[in-house]
Motif scaffolding. Sequence first.
Motif, PDB file in Angstrom:
ATOM      1  N   ASN A  90     -21.504   9.226  27.713  1.00 29.12           N
ATOM      2  CA  ASN A  90     -21.291   9.604  28.877  1.00 29.12           C
ATOM      3  C   ASN A  90     -20.715   8.207  30.039  1.00 29.12           C
ATOM      4  O   ASN A  90     -21.520   7.436  30.557  1.00 29.12           O
ATOM      5  CB  ASN A  90     -22.385   9.962  29.587  1.00 29.12           C
ATOM      6  CG  ASN A  90     -22.154  10.535  30.930  1.00 29.12           C
ATOM      7  OD1 ASN A  90     -21.201  11.080  31.500  1.00 29.12           O
ATOM      8  ND2 ASN A  90     -23.467  10.611  31.733  1.00 29.12           N
ATOM      9  N   ARG A  97     -14.760   6.142  25.485  1.00 25.43           N
ATOM     10  CA  ARG A  97     -15.930   7.088  25.456  1.00 25.43           C
ATOM     11  C   ARG A  97     -16.348   7.277  24.125  1.00 25.43           C
ATOM     12  O   ARG A  97     -17.434   8.017  23.738  1.00 25.43           O
ATOM     13  CB  ARG A  97     -15.528   8.407  26.438  1.00 25.43           C
ATOM     14  CG  ARG A  97     -14.684   9.376  25.532  1.00 25.43           C
ATOM     15  CD  ARG A  97     -14.388  10.355  26.540  1.00 25.43           C
ATOM     16  NE  ARG A  97     -15.046  11.474  26.819  1.00 25.43           N
ATOM     17  CZ  ARG A  97     -15.431  12.608  26.161  1.00 25.43           C
ATOM     18  NH1 ARG A  97     -14.430  12.886  25.198  1.00 25.43           N
ATOM     19  NH2 ARG A  97     -16.111  13.585  26.061  1.00 25.43           N
ATOM     20  N   GLU A 307     -29.250   8.610  28.956  1.00 24.15           N
ATOM     21  CA  GLU A 307     -27.956   9.241  29.118  1.00 24.15           C
ATOM     22  C   GLU A 307     -27.386  10.104  28.637  1.00 24.15           C
ATOM     23  O   GLU A 307     -27.454  10.354  27.370  1.00 24.15           O
ATOM     24  CB  GLU A 307     -26.645   8.073  29.558  1.00 24.15           C
ATOM     25  CG  GLU A 307     -26.894   7.058  30.290  1.00 24.15           C
ATOM     26  CD  GLU A 307     -25.948   7.295  31.631  1.00 24.15           C
ATOM     27  OE1 GLU A 307     -25.206   8.288  31.851  1.00 24.15           O
ATOM     28  OE2 GLU A 307     -26.162   6.560  32.595  1.00 24.15           O
ATOM     29  N   PRO A 309     -24.247  13.416  28.382  1.00 27.84           N
ATOM     30  CA  PRO A 309     -22.859  14.452  29.112  1.00 27.84           C
ATOM     31  C   PRO A 309     -23.719  15.311  29.858  1.00 27.84           C
ATOM     32  O   PRO A 309     -24.449  16.214  29.403  1.00 27.84           O
ATOM     33  CB  PRO A 309     -22.014  14.715  28.143  1.00 27.84           C
ATOM     34  CG  PRO A 309     -22.482  14.018  26.798  1.00 27.84           C
ATOM     35  CD  PRO A 309     -24.013  13.637  26.954  1.00 27.84           C
TER      36      PRO A 309
END
Length: 361
Positions: A90, A97, A307, A309
Amino acid sequence: MSEGLEWLERIRGLDLPPRVRIMNVCGGHERSITMAGLRGALPEAIELIPGPGCPVCVCPEEDIHQAIQLALHEGVTLLAFGDMLRVPVNVKKGEVRSLVEAQAAGADVRPIASPTEAVAIAREHPDRPVVFFAAGFETTTAPVAAMLAEGVPDNLSVLLSGRKTWPAVAMLLESETPGFDALVAPGHVSTVMGPEEWSFVVERHRMPAAVAGFTPESLLAAIYSVLRQHLSGERFLDNCYSGVVRPGGNPTAQRQLNQVLQVTDANWRGVGVIPASGFALRPAYAAHDARLLFPSHEDASRKRAGEMPPGCDCARVVLGRIYPDQCRLYGKACTPRNPIGPCMVSDEGACRIWWAGGVRQ
Ligand code: SF4
């Protein structure tokens, strides 16, 4: 009648309650179940729940981020098992990414299939640091330990993200709502660690359990066994993969694991820290520990713990709290071509398996 049909007939002949939930903790099991269409063939009362069986899916964001940063900024050759290359982290729009995007940006990222390849590549490039990003459960981590135990070139280090499977199941069983009534235990892990690792399921939690292999027949045998245990009240760890899984497992692999690695608390992607569920290199192998060789990246990446998405429900899929097609992104924003979470990337991820098996919302 085939062996599989015989097991099916036996299961269909059982006097089942309205609902029995059976969890598996192996991506290979989930693949066989889905591809063989076992869910549709079994009585409706039986729910087969995919659990924490995909090592790529539980690899925490910070480890993947760290691997990407090493590949981009440290001039290393970064090696990883192929499944890991497309797992996204993310980051802000425009930033790299995934490892495959790092590769496209010019980093030397290479998929490998075994630790032997890692050693060969390090030997071919003695003047270049080579980092092997090794994420996996016991079955994959044991050969990494063996590689280190046998000696590796000075320029090869390991960014280890190894996990033990049983602590995740123990965490579920110790929660207020485990979400399942019986367990099909993983065959490969039991081959290495011994089926005894799963005894706690029956001894401590009085839950039916059986070790299964990867054919539909072996899975059906294990499903029949746990159903019989469920109905009779008798509990025992049944080994339905006895041709391969031996009592005590593989002592050589266990010795190498213990020699090279120590057990640590470990973060599971989206799940959090599970006590004593991970592996780290012992101090004697510090010269080959990428976490120690690149401390600034280790520190920066650790700050990213937690973290995920936005909208990704992989953690709940991994824990068997929801089925893959219950994630609102499944097949819409998240597909194998454009994955949002790791469960849609890895061959062992439940979302990818269900998608490949034709399950649509
Ligand atoms: Fe994660 Fe995608 Fe599966 Fe949703 S559909 S749980 S985002 S992999």
